[in-house]
Design an enzyme around this catalytic site. Sequence first.
Site, short mmCIF file in Angstrom:
data_model
loop_
_atom_site.label_atom_id
_atom_site.label_comp_id
_atom_site.label_asym_id
_atom_site.label_seq_id
_atom_site.Cartn_x
_atom_site.Cartn_y
_atom_site.Cartn_z
N ASP A 36 -7.92 -5.35 -0.06
CA ASP A 36 -8.38 -6.21 -1.16
C ASP A 36 -8.00 -7.67 -0.99
O ASP A 36 -8.40 -8.51 -1.79
CB ASP A 36 -7.80 -5.68 -2.48
CG ASP A 36 -8.34 -4.30 -2.79
OD1 ASP A 36 -7.53 -3.37 -2.98
OD2 ASP A 36 -9.57 -4.15 -2.79
N HIS B 198 0.85 -1.19 0.00
CA HIS B 198 0.00 0.00 0.00
C HIS B 198 0.89 1.24 0.00
O HIS B 198 1.95 1.24 0.62
CB HIS B 198 -0.90 0.02 1.24
CG HIS B 198 -2.08 0.92 1.10
ND1 HIS B 198 -2.00 2.27 1.34
CD2 HIS B 198 -3.34 0.67 0.72
CE1 HIS B 198 -3.20 2.83 1.12
NE2 HIS B 198 -4.02 1.87 0.74
C1 SDX Z 1 -6.24 0.11 -2.89
O1 SDX Z 1 -4.49 4.61 -1.97
C2 SDX Z 1 -5.41 3.98 -1.38
O2 SDX Z 1 -5.82 4.34 -0.30
C3 SDX Z 1 -6.00 2.82 -2.15
C4 SDX Z 1 -7.00 1.96 -1.39
C5 SDX Z 1 -8.26 2.71 -1.11
O3 SDX Z 1 -8.97 2.32 -0.17
O4 SDX Z 1 -8.60 3.63 -1.90
O5 SDX Z 1 -6.43 1.53 -0.17
C6 SDX Z 1 -7.39 0.72 -2.20
O6 SDX Z 1 -5.97 0.45 -4.00
C7 SDX Z 1 -5.36 -0.87 -2.13
C8 SDX Z 1 -4.13 -1.33 -2.98
C9 SDX Z 1 -4.62 -2.43 -3.93
N1 SDX Z 1 -3.55 -2.79 -4.90
C10 SDX Z 1 -2.93 -3.97 -4.86
O7 SDX Z 1 -3.08 -4.81 -3.96
C11 SDX Z 1 -1.98 -4.21 -6.03
C12 SDX Z 1 -0.66 -4.79 -5.52
N2 SDX Z 1 0.01 -3.73 -4.74
C13 SDX Z 1 0.92 -2.88 -5.46
O8 SDX Z 1 0.78 -2.74 -6.83
C14 SDX Z 1 1.44 -1.69 -4.69
O9 SDX Z 1 1.73 -2.12 -3.42
C15 SDX Z 1 0.56 -0.45 -4.61
C16 SDX Z 1 0.16 0.03 -5.95
C17 SDX Z 1 -0.64 -0.73 -3.80
C18 SDX Z 1 1.38 0.64 -3.91
O10 SDX Z 1 2.41 0.93 -4.73
P1 SDX Z 1 3.50 2.09 -4.37
O11 SDX Z 1 3.15 2.83 -3.15
O12 SDX Z 1 3.72 2.89 -5.61
O13 SDX Z 1 4.72 1.24 -3.98
P2 SDX Z 1 5.75 0.73 -4.99
O14 SDX Z 1 5.06 0.17 -6.19
O15 SDX Z 1 6.77 1.80 -5.19
O16 SDX Z 1 6.37 -0.49 -4.18
C19 SDX Z 1 7.40 -0.28 -3.25
C20 SDX Z 1 8.27 -1.52 -3.39
C21 SDX Z 1 8.66 -1.82 -4.84
O17 SDX Z 1 9.90 -2.46 -4.82
P3 SDX Z 1 11.22 -1.54 -5.18
O18 SDX Z 1 10.97 -0.93 -6.56
O19 SDX Z 1 11.32 -0.50 -4.10
O20 SDX Z 1 12.36 -2.53 -5.20
O21 SDX Z 1 7.53 -2.69 -2.96
C22 SDX Z 1 7.35 -3.58 -4.05
C23 SDX Z 1 7.63 -2.81 -5.32
O22 SDX Z 1 8.15 -3.68 -6.31
N3 SDX Z 1 5.97 -4.01 -3.99
C24 SDX Z 1 5.55 -5.27 -4.15
C25 SDX Z 1 4.16 -5.23 -3.98
N4 SDX Z 1 3.77 -3.97 -3.73
C26 SDX Z 1 4.89 -3.23 -3.75
N5 SDX Z 1 6.21 -6.41 -4.41
C27 SDX Z 1 5.46 -7.54 -4.52
N6 SDX Z 1 4.11 -7.58 -4.37
C28 SDX Z 1 3.43 -6.44 -4.10
N7 SDX Z 1 2.12 -6.48 -3.93
#
Ligand code: SDX
Length: 431
Positions: free
Chosen positions: A366, A308
Amino acid sequence: MVKQTGTAKLSFGDTDLELPMYSPTMGPDVIDIGKLYAKGGVFTHDPGFTSTSSCESAITFIDGDKGELLYRGYPIEQLAEKSHYLEVCYLLLYGELPNAEELENFENRVTRHTMVHEQLTVFFSGYRRDAHPMATMVGVVGALSAFYHDSLDINDYQQREIAAVRMIAKVPTIAAMAYKYSIGQPFVYPKNALDYASNFLYMCFSVPAEEYEVNPILARAMDRIFTLHADHEQNASTSTVRLAGSSQANPFACIAAGIACLWGPAHGGANQAALEMLKEIGSVDRIPEYVARAKDKNDPFRLMGFGHRVYKNFDPRAKVMKESADEVLELLGIENNPTLQVAKELERIALEDEYFIEKKLYPNVDFYSGIILEAMGFPTSMFTPIFALSRTVGWISQWKEMLGDPALKIGRPRQLYTGEPRRDYVDVENR
Ligand code: SDX
């Protein structure tokens, strides 16, 4: 209007600036950079808005490190346990919990607007039956502006009020119609004797050919899912609604924009993607393979329902959702649901893994919701429409709050331009 509580000093080149700082009720202080370009000739740069406050708001507070979520100051855990969705809608819209009379009046106002204009049923027939229900919801909600001309004037408080009530009242009816249309069953009119969540289940699962009794356990679980998804500060879809609203677009167009943004698998589409992922994993022994893929920089796979932007601890909604999943599946006699077993083992393994610990990746809202929704009988394609239904009150509350700000300006970010410098046109024969 917040009062200045400090000053930030910013020096670059031969420029020294002092920028006002404000302190919130809770959370980090902010630096007001509104005059930075005028005074210093530079922009700030923050793609993804990881360090940017886009607005002043009094509706929802999140502490990502503590895993805390408050609606108008009330903890989500207490509201999920003690309140119900329409009471939470009142709280989000008006800022205080209603007394008995206020609650009854509000529930009656919403109940009286649950039907949609009959002409809208024709609108659905333009879609293929296999259209994703989010495609129909985006279209139909946007089309509401063609039917409710008496609630389009965003400068009229009363029209903003009726638009808010109409959106909250009609979005379950539209979501249920999108579901019925996708399975080739007739639309079911709302039954106003039922409570909000029961009415939604009734419109989704009853058929004209026989009586349908709403299961109160499922209705309570449905209502709790609505509450858990109702608002969430300035997430992507809420920011979309605010940006659309800042141009003074009508409320239905703004909510349609929010639905479109929520559809993405990185956002509200994650509940569908998470359940599909759990089913693809299929059994506990395949979890290590998927955890390895999630950690592999060269593999675009991510654990859906994990991570998140704000929560760097457990998403408090995921905790409540997990408890609700246990309760609902046990009451339905399917506590050995293999998908739930995979989800719990995946959570355990991931939370012990160095990669997830270091990146502070926890289950989010989720991760478990799809398991409950599937147990209720919904197909995965209805998971995000249910998220959109729940979040409509958050979007419309934030939209109303923004329009109530006398200092409202159209949102218009700038950019870091990395394209070509000015150059002259070259005729095709000289290229
Ligand atoms: C919702 O914003 C909100 O409040 C949203 C929400 C709401 O109520 O409105 O809470 C609802 O959207 C919840 C999130 C649902 N999405 C997912 O579950 C999809 C999977 N999660 C990711 O795609 C990700 O965690 C996000 C999009 C939710 C957050 O992404 P960020 O903040 O941009 O973080 P990032 O992508 O920069 O990740 C940080 C690191 C990265 O590694 P590095 O590049 O630093 O090496 O963590 C890794 C990412 O690769 N990472 C994951 C991961 N999520 C982040 N690695 C593996 N699996 C994951 N799920």
